[in-house]
Scaffold this active site. Structure first.
Site, PDB file in Angstrom:
ATOM      1  N   TYR A  44       0.816  -1.211   0.000  1.00 20.63           N
ATOM      2  CA  TYR A  44       0.000   0.000   0.000  1.00 20.63           C
ATOM      3  C   TYR A  44       0.852   1.265   0.000  1.00 20.63           C
ATOM      4  CZ  TYR A  44      -3.731  -3.210   1.581  1.00 20.63           C
ATOM      5  OH  TYR A  44      -4.621  -4.248   1.707  1.00 20.63           O
ATOM      6  N   HIS A 102       0.704 -11.599   1.778  1.00 20.47           N
ATOM      7  CA  HIS A 102      -0.344 -10.860   1.073  1.00 20.47           C
ATOM      8  C   HIS A 102      -1.006 -11.676  -0.037  1.00 20.47           C
ATOM      9  CE1 HIS A 102      -1.527  -6.453   0.013  1.00 20.47           C
ATOM     10  NE2 HIS A 102      -2.563  -7.254  -0.044  1.00 20.47           N
TER      11      HIS A 102
END
Length: 273
Positions: A44, A102
């Site tokens: 992110y 992730h």
């Protein structure tokens, strides 16, 4: 495997797609309003802003549940721990409460035995309190579990909302007592215009987003909605107080349309149902 459901706060503040200034303010607002679960990720590119917001908040670090995720680009030999240490520095903490992989390695570039092995070493070294996975299919969860021994997965964080209820992986994880965390729980806003959701919201004097989140919360999932709007952040938190009837849950379940939002060519082959 024993149930890990008590580990995860039911609702968290998600920071996906939030640039650094927006992530900073959103986390500050969320903590002020009562959120205690903050979700970020290396990918992110906002961990530093999230860490600064947590540091600047009046809420004690010990009261905040921080989750971050290791980017698959950091799965190479010897890279996982270095990337986690970098994340901890950005987040201004000695350990995160939850660390996730992730995605499975993109296109299986790295052997799962290697990157999961590194992940376990990070956990055993005390850099995180709990470990879990994100976007892992049944195939990859089975392979991971074979390496964990007595360790447990605190969650599998997956896309899950009324329009794509991900039933195959949700059922699989439930059978293994692996809690689900639902990301994109509002289908990136698509559910806010749904007529069924709207009718149920009117009956509860609630917003559409509250009902869409309550649907997932009532089914036992954790949710991590994201918003840059303080009023929406407030509204989302109130979803935890809504109890839906069996009939209302069934009406929302019937909205399933297989609308998967995360489906790039580098994603694993998703479980179908």
């Amino acid at each position: 495997m024993s149930s890990q459901s008590s580990i995860l706060p039911p609702i968290g503040y998600g920071t996906w797609n939030r640039d650094k200034p927006t992530a900073y303010q959103g986390v500050l607002d969320a903590l002020e309003l009562g959120y205690r679960h903050i979700d970020t990720a290396q990918a992110y590119d906002n961990e530093e802003a999230v860490g600064q917001a947590i540091s600047d908040s009046s809420v004690s670090r010990s009261d905040i549940f921080i989750c971050t995720k290791v980017d698959p680009v950091n799965y190479g030999p010897g890279q996982v721990r270095l990337s986690v240490e970098s994340s901890l520095k950005k987040l201004q903490t000695d350990e995160v409460d939850l660390l996730l992989l992730h995605f499975p390695s993109l296109h299986d570039e790295y052997p799962i035995e290697d990157y999961v092995g590194q992940f376990i070493d990070v956990y055993d070294s005390g850099l995180c309190k709990h470990i879990g996975v994100s976007n892992f299919t049944q195939k990859y969860i089975r392979q991971t579990l074979m390496m964990l021994d007595e360790r447990t997965l605190a969650t599998n964080q997956v896309e899950l909302h009324a329009y794509m209820q991900n039933k195959a992986i949700a059922k699989f994880c439930s059978e293994l007592d692996i809690p689900i965390t639902a990301y994109s729980p509002l289908a990136r806003g698509a559910l806010l215009d749904d007529s069924v959701i709207n009718e149920i919201a009117a009956e509860h004097q609630a917003s559409n987003s509250q009902i869409a989140l309550a649907f997932l919360l009532n089914k036992g999932y954790s949710v991590i909605p994201s918003s840059a709007n303080k009023q929406r952040i407030t509204d989302n938190l109130a979803a935890t107080k809504i109890t839906l009837s069996k009939q209302e849950l069934q009406r929302i379940e019937a909205l399933e349309q297989g609308m998967r939002l995360v489906d790039a060519d580098w994603c694993p082959e998703w479980d179908t149902y």
